[in-house]
Design a protein around this motif. Structure first.
Motif, PDB file in Angstrom:
ATOM      1  N   ARG A   1      -5.096  -2.333  13.803  1.00  0.00           N
ATOM      2  CA  ARG A   1      -4.622  -3.487  14.594  1.00  0.00           C
ATOM      3  C   ARG A   1      -3.748  -3.007  15.760  1.00  0.00           C
ATOM      4  NH1 ARG A   1      -6.900  -8.655  13.814  1.00  0.00           N
ATOM      5  NH2 ARG A   1      -7.816  -8.595  11.751  1.00  0.00           N
TER       6      ARG A   1
ATOM      7  N   ASN B   1      -2.915  -5.584  18.651  1.00  0.00           N
ATOM      8  CA  ASN B   1      -2.432  -6.929  18.307  1.00  0.00           C
ATOM      9  C   ASN B   1      -0.908  -6.949  18.185  1.00  0.00           C
ATOM     10  OD1 ASN B   1      -1.752  -9.383  17.042  1.00  0.00           O
ATOM     11  ND2 ASN B   1      -3.839  -9.537  16.226  1.00  0.00           N
TER      12      ASN B   1
ATOM     13  N   ASP C   1      -3.952  -5.109   6.360  1.00  0.00           N
ATOM     14  CA  ASP C   1      -5.155  -5.877   6.661  1.00  0.00           C
ATOM     15  C   ASP C   1      -6.341  -5.394   5.808  1.00  0.00           C
ATOM     16  OD1 ASP C   1      -6.861  -7.677   7.823  1.00  0.00           O
ATOM     17  OD2 ASP C   1      -7.131  -6.543   9.671  1.00  0.00           O
ATOM     18  N   VAL C   2      -6.105  -5.292   4.502  1.00  0.00           N
ATOM     19  CA  VAL C   2      -7.176  -4.885   3.586  1.00  0.00           C
ATOM     20  C   VAL C   2      -7.296  -5.920   2.464  1.00  0.00           C
ATOM     21  CG1 VAL C   2      -6.864  -2.413   4.016  1.00  0.00           C
ATOM     22  CG2 VAL C   2      -5.629  -3.479   2.131  1.00  0.00           C
ATOM     23  N   ASP C   3      -8.477  -6.033   1.894  1.00  0.00           N
ATOM     24  CA  ASP C   3      -8.644  -7.009   0.810  1.00  0.00           C
ATOM     25  C   ASP C   3      -8.909  -6.329  -0.528  1.00  0.00           C
ATOM     26  OD1 ASP C   3     -11.157  -6.115   1.244  1.00  0.00           O
ATOM     27  OD2 ASP C   3     -12.057  -8.070   1.632  1.00  0.00           O
TER      28      ASP C   3
ATOM     29  N   LYS D   1      -1.501  -5.750   1.370  1.00  0.00           N
ATOM     30  CA  LYS D   1      -2.783  -6.325   1.784  1.00  0.00           C
ATOM     31  C   LYS D   1      -2.664  -6.930   3.181  1.00  0.00           C
ATOM     32  CE  LYS D   1      -4.767  -7.602  -2.699  1.00  0.00           C
ATOM     33  NZ  LYS D   1      -5.200  -8.757  -3.512  1.00  0.00           N
ATOM     34  N   MET D   2      -1.576  -7.653   3.400  1.00  0.00           N
ATOM     35  CA  MET D   2      -1.397  -8.297   4.709  1.00  0.00           C
ATOM     36  C   MET D   2      -1.032  -7.264   5.767  1.00  0.00           C
ATOM     37  SD  MET D   2       0.472 -11.884   3.782  1.00  0.00           S
ATOM     38  CE  MET D   2       1.657 -11.281   2.592  1.00  0.00           C
TER      39      MET D   2
ATOM     40  N   GLU E   1       0.989  -9.232  17.442  1.00  0.00           N
ATOM     41  CA  GLU E   1       1.512 -10.033  16.329  1.00  0.00           C
ATOM     42  C   GLU E   1       1.873  -9.140  15.138  1.00  0.00           C
ATOM     43  OE1 GLU E   1       3.229 -12.939  14.709  1.00  0.00           O
ATOM     44  OE2 GLU E   1       2.462 -12.987  16.758  1.00  0.00           O
ATOM     45  N   TRP E   2       1.151  -8.036  15.011  1.00  0.00           N
ATOM     46  CA  TRP E   2       1.490  -7.096  13.934  1.00  0.00           C
ATOM     47  C   TRP E   2       2.842  -6.431  14.200  1.00  0.00           C
ATOM     48  CZ3 TRP E   2      -2.845  -9.030  12.376  1.00  0.00           C
ATOM     49  CH2 TRP E   2      -3.223  -8.854  11.055  1.00  0.00           C
TER      50      TRP E   2
ATOM     51  N   GLU F   1       9.823  -7.657  11.223  1.00  0.00           N
ATOM     52  CA  GLU F   1      10.462  -8.602  10.299  1.00  0.00           C
ATOM     53  C   GLU F   1      10.455  -8.086   8.866  1.00  0.00           C
ATOM     54  OE1 GLU F   1       9.400 -12.693  12.781  1.00  0.00           O
ATOM     55  OE2 GLU F   1       8.426 -12.304  10.867  1.00  0.00           O
ATOM     56  N   SER F   2       9.332  -7.531   8.455  1.00  0.00           N
ATOM     57  CA  SER F   2       9.278  -7.048   7.077  1.00  0.00           C
ATOM     58  C   SER F   2      10.134  -5.796   6.915  1.00  0.00           C
ATOM     59  CB  SER F   2       7.837  -6.820   6.632  1.00  0.00           C
ATOM     60  OG  SER F   2       7.116  -6.109   7.591  1.00  0.00           O
TER      61      SER F   2
ATOM     62  N   ASN G   1       0.579  -7.505  -2.619  1.00  0.00           N
ATOM     63  CA  ASN G   1       0.240  -8.591  -1.697  1.00  0.00           C
ATOM     64  C   ASN G   1       0.723  -8.280  -0.286  1.00  0.00           C
ATOM     65  OD1 ASN G   1      -0.890 -10.260  -3.712  1.00  0.00           O
ATOM     66  ND2 ASN G   1       1.174 -10.762  -4.415  1.00  0.00           N
ATOM     67  N   TYR G   2       1.915  -7.716  -0.209  1.00  0.00           N
ATOM     68  CA  TYR G   2       2.451  -7.399   1.121  1.00  0.00           C
ATOM     69  C   TYR G   2       1.582  -6.362   1.812  1.00  0.00           C
ATOM     70  CZ  TYR G   2       5.057  -5.159   4.731  1.00  0.00           C
ATOM     71  OH  TYR G   2       5.397  -4.605   5.927  1.00  0.00           O
TER      72      TYR G   2
ATOM     73  N   GLN H   1       5.484  -7.762  15.457  1.00  0.00           N
ATOM     74  CA  GLN H   1       6.531  -8.665  14.991  1.00  0.00           C
ATOM     75  C   GLN H   1       6.579  -8.698  13.466  1.00  0.00           C
ATOM     76  OE1 GLN H   1       8.752  -9.942  16.758  1.00  0.00           O
ATOM     77  NE2 GLN H   1       9.695 -11.496  15.464  1.00  0.00           N
ATOM     78  N   PHE H   2       5.409  -8.747  12.864  1.00  0.00           N
ATOM     79  CA  PHE H   2       5.336  -8.772  11.407  1.00  0.00           C
ATOM     80  C   PHE H   2       5.985  -7.512  10.826  1.00  0.00           C
ATOM     81  CE2 PHE H   2       2.637  -8.204   7.453  1.00  0.00           C
ATOM     82  CZ  PHE H   2       3.255  -9.221   6.741  1.00  0.00           C
TER      83      PHE H   2
END
Lengths: 117, 361
Positions: free
Chosen positions: B294, B297, B230-232, B226-227, B299-300, B306-307, B223-224, B302-303
């Protein structure tokens, strides 16, 4: 809907300032038996509700994790990494909604203990 | 000889077999991000046991010198910048950017030994590298290729991770990173499907470098991931490639391929690490993450920070716990190794070879 989800929705709804960071999209946090938290930018104005509906991205995550984000106890990245149990749809939306969560968390910290949810 | 001494008790402690017991001095280490050393500011940091003060001259040139006035060893980082040098604010001695003393306010004559040691530095992409050993050997060509590390690669965006200090010797940090099978348990469920530990990587020695490569053509994507990527896809080909450039530089490449078009360029995250010893038992973590998706962006950014901090905290907990055992246990048996330790053992041998060379053996 559980009390914890009710509290999260109340705090997020109070923090909506027109920009959820996901223009035209809907992100849903599915907290299982506790209920759902829907961040809805599909209409104008954007809103946060606990009414279930289809979403562009659904993140399955314990309500406690969201509560910890809003309490400033955990970063979004850390909470997502540790507590996400599923993510469906447009993955990017889960990341793009983070600034809104951080803004609400920061506002709550400024409000003192009573505002920490 | 390093390899022989390392099994014996060292300073009253028992060390694991083949464990490098010293720090390689004749090597480039990262001492700071370039963004940390800014105009009109003194930055103090201990590197390989030495207090260092860093600053920029008026023209922007980077200076790293011993953070101790030769008079009474007052930290110069508590002094003040004056033109291109530093004035010690204990008794006023003034030093220029070469370490030469220009002025001793209490006397006309400057004592001949009154100078401050200056260390060679090189700025490349996000990092500043320092050479703490014999300055005659400080060849900038020995600095690892930064495009290989992900920084400055066309199509990649690099993100600085806030430096952290771990209370563990740098060899423990090295081995934590070289042994990526620990992902399955130490970072359980967070960015891997759980089978990493069952499939040992290919290990290749490329000169001094140790390379490990693991590839799963049908990996369950967490799940991590994927985010993050940015893949599904629920499943996709995924590669994890680790490069260790002794004594302290690493780059981990994580590549997620499109299962419908596996020939296309994968989404790639390159994480560069330099584990710079602060002391014999503490280590600075300098980390820079570069991605080819990305890229516009923030925002990535920061993500990712944090991770990364989440994962890093778990790694620090492990290496600091081991350090405590090595330092404080009354007795420990001989260390046991598993099959997955092949790459870590090669790394130990590489570092010991550098130490032997440094010590003229």
């Amino acid at each position: 809907m559980s009390a914890i989800v009710d509290d999260i929705v109340r705090r997020l709804a109070a923090g909506v300032d027109g920009d959820l960071g996901i223009p035209g999209k809907v992100v849903k946090f599915n907290a299982g038996e506790d209920g759902v938290i829907v961040l809805d930018s599909s209409g104008n104005p954007a809103k946060v509700t606990s009414a279930d509906r289809p979403a562009d991205c659904t993140v399955t995550m314990a309500a406690m994790a969201l509560k910890r984000i809003l309490a400033g106890e955990m970063s979004c990245g850390a909470a997502y990494m540790a507590f996400t149990r599923g993510v469906e749809g447009e993955q990017a939306l889960a990341v793009l909604v983070q600034p809104f969560l951080r803004r609400v968390a920061a506002a709550g910290q400024g409000a003192g203990p009573a505002g920490r949810g | 000889m390093a390899a022989a001494l390392s099994k014996a008790a060292t300073n009253g402690r028992r060390e694991p077999t083949g464990f490098p017991h010293e720090v390689v001095r004749n090597a480039w280490y990262v001492c700071a991000f370039r963004s940390e050393v800014v105009a009109d500011k003194l930055l103090a940091r201990r590197i390989l046991g030495q207090p260092i003060v860093m600053y920029r001259t008026q023209s922007g040139k980077m200076v790293a010198m011993r953070d101790a006035c030769p008079h009474r060893f007052m930290p110069l980082s508590k002094g003040r910048l004056y033109k291109d040098g530093i004035r010690c604010m204990y008794h006023g001695a003034l030093f220029d950017e070469t370490g030469a003393c220009l002025e001793v306010p209490s006397q006309h004559q400057i004592p001949p030994d009154c100078f401050v040691k200056v260390y060679p530095t090189v700025e490349v992409e996000k990092w500043i590298w320092i050479w703490m050993g014999d300055p005659a050997m400080a060849d900038p060509k020995l600095i690892p290729d930064h495009q290989y590390l992900g920084m400055g690669s066309p199509g990649f965006r690099s993100v600085e991770i806030t430096p952290r200090l771990s209370q563990a010797r740098y060899h423990l940090c090295n081995e934590n990173l070289i042994d990526d099978t620990h992902i399955t348990y130490l970072h359980m469920g967070q960015f891997e499907s759980g089978n990493r530990v069952h499939t040992p990587p290919e290990v290749t020695q490329l000169g001094d470098w140790v390379r490990t490569r693991w590839f799963d053509p049908d990996e369950k994507i967490s799940n991590y991931f994927k985010m993050e990527f940015d893949v599904d896809y629920d499943r996709a080909p995924r590669a994890l490639v680790g490069h260790f450039c002794p004594p302290a530089t690493h780059c981990v490449w994580i590549e997620v391929y499109d299962p419908k078009n596996p020939q296309a360029m994968p989404k790639t995250l390159r994480i560069a690490f330099c584990f710079t010893p602060e002391s014999d038992t503490s280590t600075h973590w300098f980390v820079c993450e570069s991605r080819n998706y990305r890229t516009s962006n923030p925002e990535w950014d920061q993500f990712m920070r944090e991770s990364f901090h989440m994962i890093q905290s778990q790694d620090l907990g492990a290496v600091e716990g081991i350090e405590q055992n090595l330092r404080n246990a009354r007795e420990l048996p001989d260390e046991v190794s598993f099959r997955v330790d092949a790459s870590a053992m090669r790394a130990r041998r590489s570092i010991n070879a550098m130490l032997d060379k440094e010590q003229g053996q």
